[in-house]
Scaffold this motif. Sequence first.
Motif, PDB file in Angstrom:
ATOM      1  N   ARG A  31       0.830  -1.209   0.000  1.00 49.15           N
ATOM      2  CA  ARG A  31       0.000   0.000   0.000  1.00 49.15           C
ATOM      3  C   ARG A  31       0.867   1.263   0.000  1.00 49.15           C
ATOM      4  NH1 ARG A  31      -5.425  -1.455   1.642  1.00 49.15           N
ATOM      5  NH2 ARG A  31      -5.435  -3.661   2.171  1.00 49.15           N
ATOM      6  N   VAL A  32       1.989   1.207   0.720  1.00 51.42           N
ATOM      7  CA  VAL A  32       2.897   2.358   0.751  1.00 51.42           C
ATOM      8  C   VAL A  32       3.449   2.618  -0.643  1.00 51.42           C
ATOM      9  CG1 VAL A  32       5.113   3.211   1.632  1.00 51.42           C
ATOM     10  CG2 VAL A  32       3.527   2.071   3.178  1.00 51.42           C
ATOM     11  N   TRP A  38       0.020  12.179   1.197  1.00 51.45           N
ATOM     12  CA  TRP A  38      -0.406  11.959   2.579  1.00 51.45           C
ATOM     13  C   TRP A  38      -0.829  10.517   2.823  1.00 51.45           C
ATOM     14  CZ3 TRP A  38       1.204  15.041   6.080  1.00 51.45           C
ATOM     15  CH2 TRP A  38       1.441  16.374   5.758  1.00 51.45           C
ATOM     16  N   ALA A  39      -1.423   9.892   1.826  1.00 48.76           N
ATOM     17  CA  ALA A  39      -1.796   8.483   1.980  1.00 48.76           C
ATOM     18  C   ALA A  39      -0.541   7.626   2.153  1.00 48.76           C
ATOM     19  CB  ALA A  39      -2.606   8.005   0.779  1.00 48.76           C
ATOM     20  N   ARG A  40       0.510   7.952   1.426  1.00 49.37           N
ATOM     21  CA  ARG A  40       1.775   7.216   1.540  1.00 49.37           C
ATOM     22  C   ARG A  40       2.350   7.377   2.949  1.00 49.37           C
ATOM     23  NH1 ARG A  40       5.767   5.073  -1.818  1.00 49.37           N
ATOM     24  NH2 ARG A  40       7.869   5.264  -0.997  1.00 49.37           N
ATOM     25  N   ILE A  41       2.334   8.597   3.455  1.00 52.43           N
ATOM     26  CA  ILE A  41       2.849   8.849   4.808  1.00 52.43           C
ATOM     27  C   ILE A  41       2.016   8.097   5.845  1.00 52.43           C
ATOM     28  CG2 ILE A  41       3.171  10.632   6.574  1.00 52.43           C
ATOM     29  CD1 ILE A  41       3.854  12.555   4.205  1.00 52.43           C
ATOM     30  N   ILE A  96      13.218   1.921   3.725  1.00 55.69           N
ATOM     31  CA  ILE A  96      14.157   1.446   2.708  1.00 55.69           C
ATOM     32  C   ILE A  96      13.478   0.517   1.708  1.00 55.69           C
ATOM     33  CG2 ILE A  96      16.198  -0.017   2.334  1.00 55.69           C
ATOM     34  CD1 ILE A  96      17.318   1.210   4.952  1.00 55.69           C
ATOM     35  N   VAL A  97      12.663  -0.405   2.194  1.00 60.63           N
ATOM     36  CA  VAL A  97      12.111  -1.424   1.302  1.00 60.63           C
ATOM     37  C   VAL A  97      10.804  -1.014   0.613  1.00 60.63           C
ATOM     38  CG1 VAL A  97      13.228  -3.306   2.542  1.00 60.63           C
ATOM     39  CG2 VAL A  97      10.870  -2.694   3.104  1.00 60.63           C
ATOM     40  N   THR A  98      10.302   0.183   0.875  1.00 55.59           N
ATOM     41  CA  THR A  98       9.055   0.597   0.221  1.00 55.59           C
ATOM     42  C   THR A  98       9.290   1.570  -0.926  1.00 55.59           C
ATOM     43  OG1 THR A  98       8.677   2.283   1.918  1.00 55.59           O
ATOM     44  CG2 THR A  98       7.549   0.161   2.200  1.00 55.59           C
TER      45      THR A  98
END
Length: 128
Positions: A31-32, A38-41, A96-98
Amino acid sequence: MLKATYDPGLVALSILIGMLASYAALDLSARVVSAQRWARISWFTVGSVVMGIGIWSMHFTGMFAFTLPVPIAYHWPTVLLSFLITAFSSAVAFYIVTHKNLANGKIAIGGIIMGTGIAAMHYTAMAS
């Protein structure tokens, strides 16, 4: 010599917590990657917290499964520190992994950070 025992039910619960937390973190990482601004955060924050709580809860459930015939007490400020270590290392590894361009080197760095965080949490929690 002290006779120690394990509660098999709590050991199984610890494993279940670890599996559920791993699944949730993997799902939230997708999802990230696909979210914007803002949705990512928000998804990043939730994923980091879920992963941190899961790792910490799994460890403490495992600790509670171990019983000694003497009173056990925990130093709660150190317990809180062990959780903060886990939450911070989870956030760094999750960050790191997103990324959309995930290379093997980034996966290795994320794994090293996560492993170091879990080791630091373990030894801090055991010191509590």
